[in-house]
Design an enzyme around this catalytic site. Sequence first.
Site, mmCIF file in Angstrom:
data_model
loop_
_atom_site.group_PDB
_atom_site.id
_atom_site.type_symbol
_atom_site.label_atom_id
_atom_site.label_comp_id
_atom_site.label_asym_id
_atom_site.label_seq_id
_atom_site.Cartn_x
_atom_site.Cartn_y
_atom_site.Cartn_z
ATOM 1 N NE ARG A 123 -5.739 57.995 30.467
ATOM 2 C CZ ARG A 123 -5.314 57.776 31.711
ATOM 3 N NH1 ARG A 123 -4.845 56.582 32.048
ATOM 4 N NH2 ARG A 123 -5.349 58.731 32.625
ATOM 5 C CE1 TYR A 175 1.366 42.280 11.208
ATOM 6 C CE2 TYR A 175 1.499 43.180 13.427
ATOM 7 C CZ TYR A 175 1.361 43.361 12.055
ATOM 8 O OH TYR A 175 1.216 44.625 11.553
ATOM 9 C CG ASP A 219 -3.053 37.478 16.723
ATOM 10 O OD1 ASP A 219 -4.214 37.617 16.304
ATOM 11 O OD2 ASP A 219 -2.121 38.240 16.400
#
Length: 408
Positions: free
Chosen positions: A68, A121, A193
Site C-alpha cells: 500500500r 469525465y 487530466d
Amino acid sequence: MKAETPIPSHEDPAAWHDETTVLHGDASLATDSSVVPPIHYSATFRADSAEQFAEMANTPRSPSFYTRYGNPVHKRVEAVLAELEETETALLMASGMGAISTTLLALVSAGDHVIAQQRHYMSTSRMFEEVLPRFGVSYTVVDQTDTQALADAIRPNTRLIMVETPVNPTLSLTDLAAVARLAKPRGIITVADNTFASPLNQKPHTLGIDIVVHSATKYLGGHHDITAGAVCCSNEHAAKIWDMHTTLGAVLSPMDAWLLLRGMRTLPLRVERINANALALAQWLESQPQIQAVFYPGLASHPQHALAKKQMKGYGAVIAFSVKGDFDATSRFVSALKLATHAVSLGGVETLAVHTAAMWAGTMTPAQMIAAGIEPNFVRMSVGIEHIDDLKADLGQALAVADVARAT
C-alpha cells in the site's frame, strides 16, 4: 551541409526521446539481471533487523515495506511516467478516478473554492458537484473554451483549477498554457487530466500545469486488460497526495502494475499508428453523405484546430461524429459494426465505438445530455491499430445498413 541531430547522452535519461524512455526509463531500478522486470507479488517485505525495519517503516513511498506504501514494480512504472510527463515524480493508483479523487481530496479543504470545466469525465464532474461540497468546498463550472470565463471565475479563496483536454466526449479543447498563466501568479494549483491525449501527444506540465493525471487504463496500458491511474507532479505535491493515497487505499496490484509497464513499452508505436488511423478515418468520415458532422482536433474544420496544433504533437484516438438520422438510426449503425467493438474505453489496440446517448441514458436526463453536447445521433469512436482500409470498409458497410433501414 545540414547539421546532424545531436545524439542524446545515454547517461542522461532526461535527454532521451519518448521511444527510448518507455524502454529504459526504469533501468536504474532493476534489482536483478532479468531483461523483463520481475513481478514482486508480495503485500509485505521482510526486514533483517529492527533498525532496517524502522527505516523501511518511516521512509515515505518505500518500495519494500508494504505494498500500500509502494512496491518495486510500482517504482519502475512511476519512473517511466515521470520522464514521459517531464515531472519530478509520479504515483500509481488503482484507477483514473482513484488518481483524480485522491489528488483533489489531498489538496483542497473546507472553505476552499475550485474551478472545473463545463465538460469533464462524468465521474470527475460528480466529484465537484456531489462530493466536495459535502466537505465545505465550493466550485464554479466554466466553459473550457473561454479563457476569460475562467479568469472571471477566480476568487480570493480559489485553491485549484481542474482541466481536461481534449474533453470527453465532444473533443473540445482547453488552452493549457493560458490556464497556467492565470493560476501561477495567484498560487492556484492546476490539475490536468491528460487521458484523452497521452504523454506522447501532449505534455501539460511543459505548458505550466502543476499536476497531470491519467486513467492509465487507456493509452498507457493500451490493451483493455487493466484498470489503473497515475498522478505526475512535483515531489512536494506528491508527498501530500501519497499521504492521502495511503489513507484511501486505491492501491494498484503488482500484477496490474507489471502489465501497465509492459503496455507502456510499446506506447510510442501504438500512438503513432493510432494517430495516423484516426486522422485518416476522420477525414474519410467528413466525405461520407450519411455523416452529419465530425469532431476531431486534427481536422481543419475543428473550431479549435489552431490550438490543437499549438499544444498537441498528435491528435489521438478519439473521433466523435453525428450520423444523419435519429437515435434508432445511430443504434443500427453501431450495432452493424464488425471490426469496431461496441464497448467503452479508449486508447487501446482495438477500435471501440459507443452510441453515447445510449450509454448515458441511464445516468443523465435528455436535457443534461443536450447541455453536455451529446445529441441522440452522436457516436464516440476510439480508433485502434487495425489497417485503415479495413476500418473504412467496416464503417462503410455499417453506414449502409443504417441508411437502408432509415429509407425503409
